[in-house]
Design an enzyme around this catalytic site. Structure first.
Site, short mmCIF file in Angstrom:
data_model
loop_
_atom_site.label_atom_id
_atom_site.label_comp_id
_atom_site.label_asym_id
_atom_site.label_seq_id
_atom_site.Cartn_x
_atom_site.Cartn_y
_atom_site.Cartn_z
N GLY A 10 25.17 37.22 42.27
CA GLY A 10 26.47 37.33 42.56
C GLY A 10 26.88 37.99 43.99
O GLY A 10 25.91 38.59 44.57
N PHE A 11 28.22 38.15 44.43
CA PHE A 11 28.71 38.51 45.68
C PHE A 11 27.94 39.97 45.84
O PHE A 11 27.40 40.28 46.58
CB PHE A 11 29.86 38.50 45.85
CG PHE A 11 30.70 39.29 46.73
CD1 PHE A 11 30.33 39.19 48.03
CD2 PHE A 11 31.93 40.15 46.50
CE1 PHE A 11 30.79 40.28 49.01
CE2 PHE A 11 32.33 40.85 47.39
CZ PHE A 11 31.94 41.14 48.71
N ILE A 12 28.52 41.06 44.97
CA ILE A 12 28.22 42.47 45.01
C ILE A 12 26.80 42.59 44.89
O ILE A 12 25.93 43.34 45.30
CB ILE A 12 29.18 43.38 44.27
CG1 ILE A 12 30.56 43.05 44.93
CG2 ILE A 12 28.86 44.72 44.63
CD1 ILE A 12 31.69 44.00 44.00
N GLY A 36 27.02 33.23 40.14
CA GLY A 36 26.22 33.68 41.04
C GLY A 36 25.56 32.62 41.76
O GLY A 36 25.60 31.44 41.27
N THR A 93 31.42 37.10 27.34
CA THR A 93 30.45 37.68 28.28
C THR A 93 30.78 39.09 28.46
O THR A 93 29.83 39.84 28.55
CB THR A 93 30.73 36.87 29.61
OG1 THR A 93 30.05 35.28 29.23
CG2 THR A 93 29.63 37.33 30.63
N TYR A 147 40.97 40.31 30.85
CA TYR A 147 39.66 40.83 31.48
C TYR A 147 39.85 42.48 31.56
O TYR A 147 38.97 43.14 31.28
CB TYR A 147 39.84 40.28 33.01
CG TYR A 147 38.66 40.85 34.01
CD1 TYR A 147 37.44 40.72 33.57
CD2 TYR A 147 39.04 41.49 34.87
CE1 TYR A 147 36.37 41.14 34.41
CE2 TYR A 147 38.40 42.05 35.97
CZ TYR A 147 36.70 41.86 35.67
OH TYR A 147 35.83 42.26 36.63
#
Length: 314
Positions: A10-12, A36, A93, A147
């Site tokens: 993924g990004f981070i 990702g 998840t 979330y």
């Protein structure tokens, strides 16, 4: 050191992989590639071990955790659009997956960093937000808050495992982290605006644009996470990681246009037309980063103009 990064494509996560590879550490990335991307790891070919798998797979997680000195748990279903469009899978998840990872880390006494979120605070009107502030969330029928709820459960599990089983865990609450490799596909506003500006297309603001945020460059966030991971005195603690400089979304759009020298115009779309049912926005979200500054001497170094230029590649 052997480092396991869940959600490492993924990004981070991919930027964290860059950091630890540069240090000479042995990096294993676990990702199911739902959000990702292999592209995020292409430059690390031959330098990392990549495992295509799910964080809910107990046997797989235990196998990978057993061989890790440090776990960076970055995997999550993220983005407002993802949460609203796939709420059940997202909750599974974010709750079940985190439970599996945390219990494996506790079993093997692995040092672990949990990537939490500013969403934890919900719509608390008290600003700036510090680590001990209350959560203020909407009704369960407002699916967007699932979330926040899932990450709160994750934090609570981490805290309980630290207390009861001495799990060496630290929680970081990330506030609007942005930078290269981030996609606007899941509702992230800076890459969405930048991509439009570079094409001289309209920058569409959802709502009236008076809502405000503070943005943090991913390189600054990585430095914070890595420093925390290497500081035993942070174990059992929670830290906000965010930038400086509150800005409204309208001002952000104007700044993106100015920095990129775009011919784009700004348009407005009601929330009801932009998101599925169950969405609710937060008017302000500003981090108080006093605690992390005092504890490890961290502070963001890159301002919003630098962030926009980096995202735009200019």
């Amino acid at each position: 050191m052997r480092v396991l990064i869940t959600g490492g494509a993924g990004f981070i996560g991919s930027h964290l992989a860059d950091h630890y590879v540069a240090k000479g550490d042995q990096v294993t990335i676990l990702d199911n590639f739902s959000t990702g991307s292999q592209e995020n790891l292409a430059h690390l070919a031959g330098k990392v071990t990549t495992v295509d798998g799910d964080i809910r797979n107990v046997d797989l997680i235990e196998k990978l955790t057993k061989d890790a000195d440090l776990i960076l748990h970055m995997a999550a279903a993220l983005g407002v659009n993802t949460i609203l469009e796939s709420p059940l899978e997202s909750m599974s998840t974010n709750i079940t997956g985190s439970e599996v990872v945390l219990h494996a880390a506790a079993k093997y006494k692995s040092r672990i960093i949990i990537a939490s979120t500013s969403e934890i605070y919900g719509k608390n009107p008290k600003q700036p937000l510090s680590e001990g502030d209350d959560r203020v969330v909407g009704a369960p029928q407002k699916i967007r808050w699932t979330y926040s709820d899932a990450k709160a459960i994750e934090e609570a599990m981490a805290t309980a495992l630290h207390s009861q089983k001495n799990l060496p865990v630290t929680i970081v609450r990330l506030f609007n982290t942005v930078g290269p490799r981030q996609t606007g596909r899941y509702g992230m506003v800076v890459p969405r605006f930048v991509q439009a500006a570079l094409k001289n297309e309209a920058l569409t603001i959802y709502g009236d644009g008076t809502q405000s945020r503070v943005f943090c460059h991913v390189d600054d966030a990585v430095k914070a996470i890595a420093t925390i991971a290497g500081t035993d005195a942070t174990i059992g603690e929670v830290f906000n990681v965010g930038g400086n400089g509150e800005i409204t979304i309208k001002e952000l759009a104007e700044k993106v246009i100015a920095v990129t020298k775009s011919q784009s115009v700004i348009t407005y779309t009601p929330y009801s037309d932009a998101y599925p049912a169950g969405f609710e926005d937060i008017q302000r979200r500003v981090p108080d980063i006093t605690k992390i500054s005092k504890r490890i001497g961290w502070a963001p170094t890159q301002d919003l103009e630098a962030i926009i230029k980096d995202v735009a590649g200019i």
